[in-house]
Design an enzyme around this catalytic site. Structure first.
Site, PDB file in Angstrom:
ATOM      1  N   ASP A 169       4.855  -3.221 110.029  1.00 12.80           N
ATOM      2  CA  ASP A 169       5.594  -2.517 108.985  1.00 12.80           C
ATOM      3  C   ASP A 169       5.621  -1.020 109.309  1.00 12.80           C
ATOM      4  O   ASP A 169       4.586  -0.344 109.262  1.00 12.80           O
ATOM      5  CB  ASP A 169       4.956  -2.744 107.614  1.00 12.80           C
ATOM      6  CG  ASP A 169       5.235  -4.127 107.061  1.00 12.80           C
ATOM      7  OD1 ASP A 169       6.041  -4.848 107.681  1.00 12.80           O
ATOM      8  OD2 ASP A 169       4.647  -4.498 106.030  1.00 12.80           O
ATOM      9  N   HIS A 175       9.781  -9.289  98.777  1.00  9.65           N
ATOM     10  CA  HIS A 175       8.443  -8.752  98.959  1.00  9.65           C
ATOM     11  C   HIS A 175       8.520  -7.261  99.270  1.00  9.65           C
ATOM     12  O   HIS A 175       9.588  -6.744  99.576  1.00  9.65           O
ATOM     13  CB  HIS A 175       7.733  -9.478 100.098  1.00  9.65           C
ATOM     14  CG  HIS A 175       8.430  -9.358 101.421  1.00  9.65           C
ATOM     15  ND1 HIS A 175       9.603 -10.042 101.709  1.00  9.65           N
ATOM     16  CD2 HIS A 175       8.164  -8.613 102.532  1.00  9.65           C
ATOM     17  CE1 HIS A 175      10.001  -9.741 102.933  1.00  9.65           C
ATOM     18  NE2 HIS A 175       9.148  -8.867 103.453  1.00  9.65           N
ATOM     19  N   GLU A 216       7.374 -14.821 104.026  1.00  9.57           N
ATOM     20  CA  GLU A 216       6.859 -16.132 104.428  1.00  9.57           C
ATOM     21  C   GLU A 216       6.341 -16.909 103.228  1.00  9.57           C
ATOM     22  O   GLU A 216       5.806 -16.327 102.275  1.00  9.57           O
ATOM     23  CB  GLU A 216       5.725 -15.940 105.439  1.00  9.57           C
ATOM     24  CG  GLU A 216       6.181 -15.248 106.711  1.00  9.57           C
ATOM     25  CD  GLU A 216       5.056 -14.739 107.575  1.00  9.57           C
ATOM     26  OE1 GLU A 216       5.256 -14.593 108.795  1.00  9.57           O
ATOM     27  OE2 GLU A 216       3.959 -14.478 107.046  1.00  9.57           O
ATOM     28  N   GLU A 226      10.594 -17.389 115.942  1.00  8.75           N
ATOM     29  CA  GLU A 226      10.505 -15.941 116.095  1.00  8.75           C
ATOM     30  C   GLU A 226       9.266 -15.620 116.922  1.00  8.75           C
ATOM     31  O   GLU A 226       8.329 -16.415 116.988  1.00  8.75           O
ATOM     32  CB  GLU A 226      10.363 -15.236 114.736  1.00  8.75           C
ATOM     33  CG  GLU A 226      11.526 -15.398 113.793  1.00  8.75           C
ATOM     34  CD  GLU A 226      11.281 -14.693 112.470  1.00  8.75           C
ATOM     35  OE1 GLU A 226      10.212 -14.037 112.331  1.00  8.75           O
ATOM     36  OE2 GLU A 226      12.134 -14.795 111.580  1.00  8.75           O
ATOM     37  N   ASN A 227       9.248 -14.448 117.526  1.00  7.39           N
ATOM     38  CA  ASN A 227       8.005 -13.940 118.077  1.00  7.39           C
ATOM     39  C   ASN A 227       7.279 -13.179 116.978  1.00  7.39           C
ATOM     40  O   ASN A 227       7.899 -12.521 116.137  1.00  7.39           O
ATOM     41  CB  ASN A 227       8.246 -13.041 119.296  1.00  7.39           C
ATOM     42  CG  ASN A 227       9.262 -11.943 119.033  1.00  7.39           C
ATOM     43  OD1 ASN A 227      10.345 -12.204 118.510  1.00  7.39           O
ATOM     44  ND2 ASN A 227       8.924 -10.718 119.407  1.00  7.39           N
ATOM     45  N   ALA A 228       5.953 -13.264 116.965  1.00 10.71           N
ATOM     46  CA  ALA A 228       5.177 -12.644 115.893  1.00 10.71           C
ATOM     47  C   ALA A 228       4.971 -11.161 116.121  1.00 10.71           C
ATOM     48  O   ALA A 228       4.840 -10.395 115.169  1.00 10.71           O
ATOM     49  CB  ALA A 228       3.824 -13.339 115.756  1.00 10.71           C
ATOM     50  N   LEU A 229       4.932 -10.752 117.389  1.00  6.23           N
ATOM     51  CA  LEU A 229       4.629  -9.377 117.738  1.00  6.23           C
ATOM     52  C   LEU A 229       5.686  -8.799 118.653  1.00  6.23           C
ATOM     53  O   LEU A 229       6.419  -9.525 119.317  1.00  6.23           O
ATOM     54  CB  LEU A 229       3.263  -9.282 118.429  1.00  6.23           C
ATOM     55  CG  LEU A 229       2.066  -9.757 117.610  1.00  6.23           C
ATOM     56  CD1 LEU A 229       0.810  -9.702 118.441  1.00  6.23           C
ATOM     57  CD2 LEU A 229       1.913  -8.932 116.351  1.00  6.23           C
ATOM     58  N   HIS A 269      -2.610 -18.897 113.680  1.00  7.90           N
ATOM     59  CA  HIS A 269      -3.162 -19.651 114.806  1.00  7.90           C
ATOM     60  C   HIS A 269      -4.659 -19.443 115.014  1.00  7.90           C
ATOM     61  O   HIS A 269      -5.293 -20.207 115.746  1.00  7.90           O
ATOM     62  CB  HIS A 269      -2.430 -19.247 116.086  1.00  7.90           C
ATOM     63  CG  HIS A 269      -2.502 -17.775 116.357  1.00  7.90           C
ATOM     64  ND1 HIS A 269      -3.550 -17.201 117.028  1.00  7.90           N
ATOM     65  CD2 HIS A 269      -1.661 -16.762 116.025  1.00  7.90           C
ATOM     66  CE1 HIS A 269      -3.350 -15.890 117.116  1.00  7.90           C
ATOM     67  NE2 HIS A 269      -2.213 -15.595 116.509  1.00  7.90           N
ATOM     68  N   ASP A 285      16.906  -7.440 106.720  1.00 10.39           N
ATOM     69  CA  ASP A 285      16.257  -7.663 105.427  1.00 10.39           C
ATOM     70  C   ASP A 285      17.099  -7.039 104.326  1.00 10.39           C
ATOM     71  O   ASP A 285      17.413  -5.841 104.373  1.00 10.39           O
ATOM     72  CB  ASP A 285      14.870  -7.028 105.409  1.00 10.39           C
ATOM     73  CG  ASP A 285      13.865  -7.772 106.252  1.00 10.39           C
ATOM     74  OD1 ASP A 285      13.296  -8.750 105.757  1.00 10.39           O
ATOM     75  OD2 ASP A 285      13.645  -7.367 107.421  1.00 10.39           O
ATOM     76  N   THR A 325       6.851 -18.667 113.339  1.00 13.82           N
ATOM     77  CA  THR A 325       6.524 -17.510 114.172  1.00 13.82           C
ATOM     78  C   THR A 325       5.571 -17.885 115.307  1.00 13.82           C
ATOM     79  O   THR A 325       5.252 -19.047 115.500  1.00 13.82           O
ATOM     80  CB  THR A 325       5.890 -16.403 113.316  1.00 13.82           C
ATOM     81  OG1 THR A 325       4.673 -16.902 112.745  1.00 13.82           O
ATOM     82  CG2 THR A 325       6.815 -15.977 112.200  1.00 13.82           C
ATOM     83  N   LYS A 361      10.756 -19.336 106.002  1.00 12.58           N
ATOM     84  CA  LYS A 361       9.815 -18.933 107.040  1.00 12.58           C
ATOM     85  C   LYS A 361       8.392 -19.359 106.721  1.00 12.58           C
ATOM     86  O   LYS A 361       7.904 -19.149 105.608  1.00 12.58           O
ATOM     87  CB  LYS A 361       9.886 -17.409 107.217  1.00 12.58           C
ATOM     88  CG  LYS A 361       9.138 -16.869 108.420  1.00 12.58           C
ATOM     89  CD  LYS A 361       9.427 -15.386 108.562  1.00 12.58           C
ATOM     90  CE  LYS A 361       8.680 -14.751 109.705  1.00 12.58           C
ATOM     91  NZ  LYS A 361       8.960 -13.295 109.790  1.00 12.58           N
TER      92      LYS A 361
END
Length: 547
Positions: free
Chosen positions: A177, A169, A261, A456-459, A378, A129, A420, A373
């Protein structure tokens, strides 16, 4: 019961390098790399770069405890990916604080060792980032890229590629985070003078994560519009790293909202405002958004529709059937509901179009690809209204495809759609969630729009079950195959023996087109999963629903 995701910013320990190499050499993911010639160091400036200032100083590569000959052992030729290529290159996200608040590369020796290990595993590159709140914190048009210059140099020395996120952001207050990086102080000062610069919900709660898209084209930031500010920032990045764009810096991901996003901050976790799997709230109550809604309603011939967002849309942590707007036969499907959702989602798409137009103008001809992104929302996907998607700005219901317009907008600019929740399975979720159904829909949307899809994986996950799900998703059975996958996230846990073996096998399988799924199904490493909702699945077990 509530477990918390521990997103450590630790790197691999220098003393563990030998052990890491042993793990790799004993695994089936061992790869060999050809030797390449030494690469000169990036030009690093000692003072801050200001807009239009081009003076550079050249320094030698940083000494990270390894000489060039040792590092070159891990160099290998990089192959560009194409849609006809079955291999899926894997990138790894760096810690959120890879560059410190002071503008320097964090823990450079540990970073060097970690990159060496990733290269040995066959990883294509890393993602970082580029925080607006760090780079332009000292004042408008005063940019400090020094820490990122150090990182680009180090990534190049290891023969890796780099994905750079233009992060407009704030960091802090969302899932995963692990540090706090606010927007630039001078921007926060303008927000304090004019609170309507930020997104606002119906109760008047202000969200300082990102500037409201309602003022995209207004000179509210000391004479510049937000779009101009973002453009100037990207132009400064291009000028500083022009020699590395298209080779070392392979991709620019353009941030377009909270968490980078393209969405509204409809489900903020800070201060317990929202908890999974709440429906969230519409974010259209700053004066600029209200003025836009009022004008759109008047143009549609019904001024009453412009008096505000839906009055019956409930609160952050409610469920669809608790509200008049989102329930099965709610007003989401009325003429007013359709008008409002078209306006709300249309403003988001327009916002994305403006930023990507600016990004394309800046980076066109550099050889770096652009990506954007989209969030994997979901939960409540199996309901008619898809409430959580609607509040985030995706007009996706049982009767309306919300992802095809997004994919088409990205396609118009030649931008890769990054999505994601690629690691999630329906059986891990609460009743009305369906990450697998959502991913299938997005894959079909990108196929129809003719744009590439990356994932990407979200977690934070290390288990073979999550890796196997990504492998299955990466194939093109029902739509676009993935053009690339970025793994979240590099930290100390990743380099633990069992997690590392899973990662090496995963990277190897992705290089083979996702054909090898010999990974264990269970989370044998007992990693911490982020849990906000627990639902009894059967008499023997309970299932943790992942955000």
């Amino acid at each position: 019961m509530a477990l918390t995701l521990r997103s450590s910013t630790s790197f691999i320990n220098i003393k563990d390098i030998k052990n890491t190499k042993n793990i790799d050499e004993s695994s089936s993911g061992m790869v060999c790399f050809t030797q390449t010639r030494p690469i000169c160091g990036i030009r690093v400036r000692n003072s801050m770069q200001e807009a239009g200032h081009h003076t550079r100083e050249r320094i030698s590569p940083l000494d990270m405890g390894r000489n060039d000959q040792q590092i070159q052992k891990f160099h290998g030729p990089s192959r560009p990916h194409s849609k006809t290529d079955s291999r899926v290159p894997v990138f790894v996200m760096l810690p959120l604080d890879a560059v410190s608040f002071g503008g320097n590369l964090n823990k450079p020796r540990a970073m060097n060792a970690s990159l060496m290990a990733l290269k040995s595993a066959g990883v294509e590159g890393v993602m970082v980032d580029a925080w607006w709140g760090l780079v332009e914190k000292d004042g408008p048009l005063k940019y400090n890229w020094e820490g990122y210059a150090e990182l680009v140099n180090m990534v190049q020395r290891h023969g890796l590629k780099l994905q750079v996120v233009m992060s407009f952001h704030q960091c802090g207050g969302n899932v995963g985070d692990s540090c706090s990086i606010p927007l630039p102080p001078w921007v926060l000062e303008e927000m304090s003078k004019n609170p309507d610069l930020v997104y606002t919900d119906r109760s008047g709660r202000r969200n300082p994560e990102y500037i409201s898209l309602g003022c995209d084209s207004l000179p509210v930031l000391r004479g510049r519009t937000p779009i101009q500010v973002y453009s100037d920032y990207m132009r400064s990045f291009r000028e500083r790293f022009q020699d590395y764009l298209g080779n070392v810096i392979e991709e620019i991901q353009v941030g377009m909202g909270p968490c980078g996003e393209l969405r509204y901050p409809a489900y903020p976790e800070s201060n317990g405002t929202w908890n999974f799997p709440g429906i969230g709230e519409f974010q259209c109550y700053d004066k600029y958004m209200k003025a836009s809604l009022e004008a759109s309603a008047e143009a549609a011939g019904n001024k009453d529709w412009g008096k505000g967002g839906p009055h019956d849309s409930g609160h952050y942590n409610q469920f669809p059937e608790d509200t008049g707007f989102f329930k099965k036969d709610g007003t989401w499907n009325s003429e007013y509901g359709k008008f409002f959702l078209e306006w709300y989602s249309g403003k988001l798409i327009e916002h994305g179009d403006k930023i990507l137009s600016a990004a394309r103008g800046v980076f066109q001809g550099t050889g770096a690809k652009l990506s954007g992104k989209i969030a994997g929302i979901h939960w409540h996907y199996r309901t008619r209204s898809h409430a959580a998607e609607l509040t985030a700005g995706y007009y996706n219901t049982r009767h309306h495809d919300g992802y095809l317009p997004l994919a088409q907008m990205l396609s118009n600019h030649g931008v890769v759609l990054n999505f994601t929740c690629m690691e999630m399975r329906d059986r891990e979720q609460p009743e009305h969630a369906s990450p697998e159904g959502l991913v299938r829909q997005v894959k079909m949307a990108t196929k129809s729009a003719g744009t590439e899809l990356a994932g990407e994986n979200a977690l934070e996950r290390y288990d073979g079950g999550a890796f196997s799900q990504v492998l299955a998703t990466s194939r093109s059975d029902s739509g676009n195959a993935l053009s690339a996958f970025t793994y979240l996230r590099m930290n100390k846990n990743l380099f633990e023996a069992e997690n590392w073996r899973n990662m090496v096998e995963f990277v190897k399988s992705m290089k083979e087109g996702g054909r090898d799924t010999r990974l264990p199904e269970s989370d044998t490493s007992r990693t911490d999963l982020y849990v906000r909702f627990i639902k009894e699945k059967n008499e023997q077990s309970k299932e943790a629903a992942l955000v």
